[in-house]
Structures are given as structure tokens and as C-alpha cells.
Design a protein around this motif. Structure first.
Motif, PDB file in Angstrom:
ATOM      1  N   LYS A 165      -8.602  80.455   0.953  1.00 44.13           N
ATOM      2  CA  LYS A 165      -7.802  81.545   1.518  1.00 44.13           C
ATOM      3  C   LYS A 165      -8.570  82.829   1.264  1.00 44.13           C
ATOM      4  N   GLU A 166      -8.869  83.553   2.337  1.00 48.67           N
ATOM      5  CA  GLU A 166      -9.636  84.795   2.248  1.00 48.67           C
ATOM      6  C   GLU A 166     -10.927  84.586   1.453  1.00 48.67           C
ATOM      7  N   ASP A 167     -11.662  83.512   1.807  1.00 52.14           N
ATOM      8  CA  ASP A 167     -12.960  83.160   1.213  1.00 52.14           C
ATOM      9  C   ASP A 167     -12.896  82.811  -0.275  1.00 52.14           C
ATOM     10  N   GLU A 168     -11.715  82.513  -0.804  1.00 45.35           N
ATOM     11  CA  GLU A 168     -11.602  82.141  -2.208  1.00 45.35           C
ATOM     12  C   GLU A 168     -10.954  80.778  -2.349  1.00 45.35           C
ATOM     13  N   TYR A 169     -11.456  79.988  -3.294  1.00 46.85           N
ATOM     14  CA  TYR A 169     -10.910  78.673  -3.600  1.00 46.85           C
ATOM     15  C   TYR A 169      -9.463  78.829  -4.069  1.00 46.85           C
ATOM     16  N   CYS A 170      -8.564  78.002  -3.545  1.00 43.46           N
ATOM     17  CA  CYS A 170      -7.156  78.119  -3.942  1.00 43.46           C
ATOM     18  C   CYS A 170      -6.468  76.760  -4.070  1.00 43.46           C
ATOM     19  N   GLY A 171      -7.228  75.705  -4.338  1.00 39.13           N
ATOM     20  CA  GLY A 171      -6.652  74.387  -4.536  1.00 39.13           C
ATOM     21  C   GLY A 171      -7.420  73.323  -3.781  1.00 39.13           C
ATOM     22  N   GLU A 172      -6.857  72.107  -3.788  1.00 44.30           N
ATOM     23  CA  GLU A 172      -7.479  70.966  -3.134  1.00 44.30           C
ATOM     24  C   GLU A 172      -6.427  70.174  -2.375  1.00 44.30           C
ATOM     25  N   ILE A 173      -6.891  69.484  -1.337  1.00 44.84           N
ATOM     26  CA  ILE A 173      -6.003  68.615  -0.569  1.00 44.84           C
ATOM     27  C   ILE A 173      -6.709  67.275  -0.391  1.00 44.84           C
ATOM     28  N   LYS A 174      -5.941  66.194  -0.507  1.00 43.44           N
ATOM     29  CA  LYS A 174      -6.511  64.849  -0.407  1.00 43.44           C
ATOM     30  C   LYS A 174      -5.982  64.150   0.839  1.00 43.44           C
ATOM     31  N   VAL A 175      -6.917  63.653   1.665  1.00 38.59           N
ATOM     32  CA  VAL A 175      -6.554  62.923   2.881  1.00 38.59           C
ATOM     33  C   VAL A 175      -7.488  61.726   3.073  1.00 38.59           C
ATOM     34  N   ALA A 176      -7.049  60.780   3.880  1.00 41.59           N
ATOM     35  CA  ALA A 176      -7.884  59.670   4.334  1.00 41.59           C
ATOM     36  C   ALA A 176      -7.879  59.717   5.859  1.00 41.59           C
ATOM     37  N   LEU A 177      -9.020  59.378   6.476  1.00 43.48           N
ATOM     38  CA  LEU A 177      -9.160  59.466   7.921  1.00 43.48           C
ATOM     39  C   LEU A 177      -9.626  58.135   8.500  1.00 43.48           C
ATOM     40  N   THR A 178      -9.065  57.764   9.651  1.00 43.69           N
ATOM     41  CA  THR A 178      -9.496  56.572  10.373  1.00 43.69           C
ATOM     42  C   THR A 178      -9.554  56.899  11.855  1.00 43.69           C
ATOM     43  N   PHE A 179     -10.651  56.502  12.502  1.00 43.50           N
ATOM     44  CA  PHE A 179     -10.786  56.681  13.949  1.00 43.50           C
ATOM     45  C   PHE A 179     -10.837  55.319  14.610  1.00 43.50           C
ATOM     46  N   THR A 180      -9.945  55.104  15.580  1.00 41.20           N
ATOM     47  CA  THR A 180      -9.925  53.857  16.341  1.00 41.20           C
ATOM     48  C   THR A 180     -10.352  54.178  17.761  1.00 41.20           C
ATOM     49  N   PRO A 181     -11.553  53.719  18.156  1.00 40.46           N
ATOM     50  CA  PRO A 181     -12.016  54.042  19.507  1.00 40.46           C
ATOM     51  C   PRO A 181     -11.177  53.344  20.576  1.00 40.46           C
ATOM     52  N   GLU A 182     -11.072  54.004  21.702  1.00 35.85           N
ATOM     53  CA  GLU A 182     -10.385  53.434  22.852  1.00 35.85           C
ATOM     54  C   GLU A 182     -11.299  52.375  23.446  1.00 35.85           C
ATOM     55  N   ARG A 183     -10.743  51.279  23.924  1.00 40.29           N
ATOM     56  CA  ARG A 183     -11.580  50.272  24.589  1.00 40.29           C
ATOM     57  C   ARG A 183     -12.195  50.884  25.819  1.00 40.29           C
ATOM     58  N   ASN A 184     -13.462  50.640  25.999  1.00 41.97           N
ATOM     59  CA  ASN A 184     -14.184  51.257  27.106  1.00 41.97           C
ATOM     60  C   ASN A 184     -14.187  50.324  28.312  1.00 41.97           C
ATOM     61  N   HIS A 185     -13.340  50.613  29.295  1.00 43.36           N
ATOM     62  CA  HIS A 185     -13.259  49.785  30.492  1.00 43.36           C
ATOM     63  C   HIS A 185     -14.444  50.033  31.421  1.00 43.36           C
ATOM     64  N   GLU A 186     -15.176  51.123  31.188  1.00 40.68           N
ATOM     65  CA  GLU A 186     -16.321  51.423  32.034  1.00 40.68           C
ATOM     66  C   GLU A 186     -17.466  50.448  31.798  1.00 40.68           C
ATOM     67  N   GLN A 187     -17.484  49.732  30.679  1.00 38.19           N
ATOM     68  CA  GLN A 187     -18.576  48.812  30.386  1.00 38.19           C
ATOM     69  C   GLN A 187     -18.334  47.435  30.994  1.00 38.19           C
ATOM     70  N   GLY A 188     -17.339  47.309  31.846  1.00 33.91           N
ATOM     71  CA  GLY A 188     -17.136  46.069  32.559  1.00 33.91           C
ATOM     72  C   GLY A 188     -16.150  45.116  31.912  1.00 33.91           C
ATOM     73  N   TYR A 189     -15.624  45.424  30.771  1.00 32.72           N
ATOM     74  CA  TYR A 189     -14.652  44.543  30.123  1.00 32.72           C
ATOM     75  C   TYR A 189     -13.284  44.841  30.690  1.00 32.72           C
ATOM     76  N   ASN A 190     -12.595  43.809  31.133  1.00 30.23           N
ATOM     77  CA  ASN A 190     -11.271  43.982  31.686  1.00 30.23           C
ATOM     78  C   ASN A 190     -10.397  42.857  31.150  1.00 30.23           C
ATOM     79  N   GLU A 191      -9.329  43.202  30.436  1.00 32.21           N
ATOM     80  CA  GLU A 191      -8.479  42.187  29.819  1.00 32.21           C
ATOM     81  C   GLU A 191      -7.885  41.242  30.858  1.00 32.21           C
ATOM     82  N   GLU A 192      -7.546  41.752  32.041  1.00 35.87           N
ATOM     83  CA  GLU A 192      -6.955  40.897  33.071  1.00 35.87           C
ATOM     84  C   GLU A 192      -7.954  39.838  33.519  1.00 35.87           C
ATOM     85  N   GLU A 193      -9.204  40.217  33.719  1.00 34.90           N
ATOM     86  CA  GLU A 193     -10.225  39.252  34.105  1.00 34.90           C
ATOM     87  C   GLU A 193     -10.399  38.202  33.016  1.00 34.90           C
TER      88      GLU A 193
END
Length: 149
Positions: free
Chosen positions: A108-136
Motif C-alpha cells: 500500500k503506497e509502496d510499503e509492505y503491509c502484510g501477506e496473502i496466500k493463494v493457490a492457482l490452477t489453470f485449466t486450458p479449454e479444449r482446442n477444437h481448432e486442432q481437429g479434435y471433435n468429441e462428436e466424431e
């Protein structure tokens, strides 16, 4: 350009400035990714070391590369106070898929004022442009059609 879902697990914070005179602070977090904004529950009376353990989802559809976490203090009789902010670069999670529980500095205003703890996960979207199609895929492939001959 990655597309998919970013999952943010907001775990806790510590070392927040407890500036309430009569009681402990009531912190909450505003999480922002581009125009998407989420808000955690207010941890009433949690003081300077709140625990949330809440999960938030964001849709990733462009090259935005950071998540902003702003810790706020809920005030009943005046506007809420900003207790600090962390800006988390997302390049690593977009490449690796997940980042385990990690601690980020709140500033805050360029000064340390605590810490926050998080976990992150990224799940990519299936790419239908590469020719994979679940219906096929469910209609059978060359093995099934070869049986007919």
C-alpha cells in the motif's frame, strides 16, 4: 493465446494493519482479472490474520497476464478501507497449469503491509481448432468402419 479457466483458491492473509480502535478489523478481498471481479466473504472480527479458504473462477480468453488481489476492511459507518494490494503475474500458471499455495506481499503506497496466500490452477479449454471433435470421436473411428469390410 491461452484460453480456459483460472481457479484461484484464496487461503489466508497475515500481518494486516489492525486500525480499528474498538474491535478487530473485518477484512475481505476483491479479486480482479481484466473486467471480471469477484469478492470474498467478509471475515468479521478476524483481525490481522484472516482465513478464507474460498475458491473463485475466472474465464481466461486473452493475453491478460496478471491477477490483482485487494484486501479491504469493511467499515459500518464509513467507506471501506484499502489494507493493501498484491499483483500476481499469471505467466507461470498459464504455462505450468498450477502453482501450489504461495505467499505474495501486500503493498500500500509502496510499503509492505502484510501477506496473502493463494493457490492457482489453470485449466486450458479444449482446442477444437486442432481437429479434435468429441462428436466424431463418439461416432467411431477407422477400427469400427473396418469391421464392415
Amino acid at each position: 493465446m491461452p484460453r480456459g479457466t483460472l481457479e484461484v483458491v484464496l487461503i489466508s492473509a497475515k500481518g494486516l494493519e489492525d486500525n480499528d480502535f474498538l474491535s478487530s478489523i473485518d477484512p475481505y478481498v476483491i479479486l480482479t482479472y481484466r473486467a471480471q471481479e469477484r469478492k470474498s466473504n467478509v471475515q468479521e472480527g478476524a483481525g490481522s490474520n484472516p482465513q478464507w479458504n474460498e475458491t473463485f473462477l475466472f474465464t481466461v480468453s486473452d493475453s491478460a497476464s496478471e491477477l490483482t488481489l485487494r484486501v479491504m476492511e469493511k467499515d459500518k459507518f464509513s467507506s471501506d478501507d484499502n489494507l493493501g494490494e498484491a499483483i500476481i503475474p499469471l505467466d507461470a500458471v498459464l504455462e505450468e497449469g498450477s502453482i501450489p499455495e504461495s505467499v505474495y506481499k501486500l503493498v500500500k503506497e509502496d510499503e509492505y503491509c502484510g501477506e496473502i496466500k493463494v493457490a492457482l490452477t489453470f485449466t486450458p479449454e479444449r482446442n477444437h481448432e486442432q481437429g479434435y471433435n468429441e462428436e466424431e470421436e463418439s461416432c467411431g473411428g477407422w477400427k469400427e468402419s473396418a469391421r464392415d469390410f
